[in-house]
Design a protein around this motif. Structure first.
Motif, short mmCIF file in Angstrom:
data_model
loop_
_atom_site.label_atom_id
_atom_site.label_comp_id
_atom_site.label_asym_id
_atom_site.label_seq_id
_atom_site.Cartn_x
_atom_site.Cartn_y
_atom_site.Cartn_z
N GLN A 125 4.89 5.66 7.58
CA GLN A 125 4.25 5.66 6.28
C GLN A 125 2.82 5.15 6.42
O GLN A 125 2.50 4.41 7.36
N VAL A 126 2.00 5.54 5.47
CA VAL A 126 0.59 5.17 5.47
C VAL A 126 0.30 4.30 4.25
O VAL A 126 0.69 4.62 3.13
N MET A 127 -0.37 3.17 4.50
CA MET A 127 -0.92 2.35 3.43
C MET A 127 -2.44 2.43 3.52
O MET A 127 -2.99 2.43 4.63
N MET A 128 -3.10 2.51 2.38
CA MET A 128 -4.55 2.59 2.37
C MET A 128 -5.08 1.53 1.40
O MET A 128 -4.62 1.44 0.26
N LEU A 129 -6.02 0.72 1.85
CA LEU A 129 -6.63 -0.27 0.98
C LEU A 129 -7.35 0.43 -0.16
O LEU A 129 -8.23 1.26 0.06
N ASP A 130 -6.95 0.11 -1.36
CA ASP A 130 -7.56 0.70 -2.55
C ASP A 130 -9.05 0.38 -2.56
O ASP A 130 -9.45 -0.78 -2.43
N GLY A 131 -9.87 1.41 -2.73
CA GLY A 131 -11.31 1.23 -2.70
C GLY A 131 -11.84 0.30 -3.77
O GLY A 131 -12.95 -0.23 -3.66
N ALA A 132 -11.05 0.07 -4.81
CA ALA A 132 -11.48 -0.82 -5.88
C ALA A 132 -11.09 -2.27 -5.62
O ALA A 132 -11.47 -3.16 -6.39
N ARG A 133 -10.35 -2.52 -4.54
CA ARG A 133 -9.88 -3.87 -4.25
C ARG A 133 -10.59 -4.42 -3.02
O ARG A 133 -11.06 -3.67 -2.15
N HIS A 134 -10.64 -5.75 -2.92
CA HIS A 134 -11.33 -6.40 -1.81
C HIS A 134 -10.39 -6.70 -0.64
O HIS A 134 -10.85 -6.91 0.48
N HIS A 135 -9.10 -6.72 -0.90
CA HIS A 135 -8.15 -6.98 0.19
C HIS A 135 -6.77 -6.47 -0.20
O HIS A 135 -6.48 -6.20 -1.38
N VAL A 136 -5.94 -6.31 0.81
CA VAL A 136 -4.54 -5.96 0.62
C VAL A 136 -3.70 -6.98 1.38
O VAL A 136 -4.11 -7.47 2.43
N THR A 137 -2.53 -7.31 0.85
CA THR A 137 -1.71 -8.37 1.43
C THR A 137 -0.41 -7.82 2.02
O THR A 137 0.30 -7.05 1.35
N LEU A 138 -0.15 -8.21 3.27
CA LEU A 138 1.15 -7.95 3.91
C LEU A 138 1.95 -9.24 3.83
O LEU A 138 1.53 -10.25 4.39
N THR A 139 3.07 -9.22 3.18
CA THR A 139 3.93 -10.39 3.08
C THR A 139 5.02 -10.31 4.15
O THR A 139 5.87 -9.43 4.09
#
Length: 367
Positions: free
Chosen positions: A350-364
């Motif tokens: 699967q592919v995750m892509m950091l949303d261009g409107a957000r500054h970061h993405v979190t992996l828990t």
């Protein structure tokens, strides 16, 4: 609790580890991205993750390339501005990890002198060598980082002998329950990198004299700088932080640190080295070092990530019967080609892509 926050860094790297509990959290910043990244993404990400006036227990600069170090310099400058203006510092920093160029690769100062001479000659010949220039400016930025750290009374490489973070002299660093183990550089690979830099500088200088165009072409083969490689673990989960280290050096370092089984290791998250460049990451590396999630911080600049790197990750995992996730900070020609030629539904990823409107993405990794 164990989380990895992947901060938008365009063509650079910027990550934040979070571990502990909501009542007593620990935060580690790894790299800060290229010029402008602090204002654009790192500052708002830190405000969201750490909070105003919060503490970064540790800041790790994997190496001195401008796409890793400048965002940290901008953070330190902002904190200095707070101090001068008698404001509460926006963040507090407990310590810095940074290996200087002279300690790792240039104890005699010869490489820096040769690099300066090459840059001056290239400038007079009007030859563009951007990768070499970035490396040369990185030396100055590394010195600036240390001056800023001392000015702000931030301990640098505390507890490491000879002011050098290296496998052979490193102990486990604990920010309970987070544990950080050094997996690079090691003494043998520092020697190899030093020899590669010397050989490259000699060849580039000779070409600059005889054929400047050839010297410009050689810029694409500039040797790697030494990267701090860290295996972070908490609650039974692991994250391998690689900087721009070469794949074979990472395997060597893991073995030297007694962190791998016969050169093989599985982690929960692998930050793919050098933004997915196929100069640093081979299929053999991805066969030996496997992960559930692969983080690729790049935006297509300099061809990163390379399609062959992505293909190697996906095909290797598919052959091994593993379902994986690829987390991209930006869409690129290579990521588009991958999804088109090796479809996620066919290759079980699967592919995750950091949303261009957000500054970061979190992996828990753990709650």
């Amino acid at each position: 609790m164990f989380k990895l926050h992947v901060v938008q860094a365009r063509f650079g790297d910027c990550l934040v580890l979070e571990a502990g509990s909501k009542q007593v959290p620990h935060f580690v910043l790894i790299d800060g991205g290229p010029p402008g990244n602090y204002a654009a993404d790192l500052a708002p990400a830190l405000q969201d993750i750490v909070g105003d006036g919060g503490k970064l227990d540790l800041v790790v600069i994997s190496h001195i390339d401008t796409d890793h170090i400048v965002g940290v310099l901008e953070l330190l400058a902002a904190i200095e501005s707070d101090t001068v203006s008698e404001r509460e510092p926006r963040q507090r920093i407990g310590g810095l990890w940074h290996n200087s160029f002279d300690r790792t690769l240039d104890p005699t100062g010869d490489l820096a002198q040769r690099m300066q001479s090459l840059m001056m000659t290239a400038d007079m010949a009007e030859v563009a060598m951007p990768l070499s220039a970035d490396a040369f400016y990185g030396l100055k930025e590394g010195n600036w980082l240390r001056r800023m750290g001392r000015k702000l009374a931030i301990p640098i490489n505390a507890g490491f002998p000879d002011d050098l973070i290296m496998v052979e002299t490193a102990a486990v660093v604990t920010l309970a329950p987070l544990e950080l183990r050094i997996a690079g550089p090691d003494r043998d690979n520092l020697g190899k990198l030093r020899a590669e830099w010397l050989a490259w500088l000699e060849k580039a200088a000779e070409q600059m004299t005889s054929d400047p165009a050839a010297a410009a072409t050689a810029d694409s083969s500039i040797p790697n700088l030494s990267s701090i490689v860290v295996l972070a673990s908490c609650d039974g989960r692991t994250v391998l932080l690689t900087g721009d280290a070469r794949g074979d050096h990472i395997i060597d370092g893991l073995r030297a640190a007694k962190l791998s089984d016969s050169g093989k290791l599985h982690v929960d998250v692998l930050k793919v080295q050098h933004h997915g460049s196929d100069r640093n990451a081979t299929r053999a590396f991805f066969e030996a070092i496997t992960a559930d999630t692969y983080v690729l911080s790049a935006d297509g600049r300099d061809g990163n990530p390379d399609y062959e790197t992505l293909k190697g990750i996906v095909e290797t995992a598919h052959q091994q019967g593993r379902r994986i996730t690829l987390l991209f900070t930006n869409e690129s020609a290579a990521s588009k080609k991958l999804k088109r030629t090796l479809k996620p539904s066919d290759y079980n990823y699967q592919v995750m892509m950091l949303d261009g409107a957000r500054h970061h993405v979190t992996l828990t990794l753990s709650e």
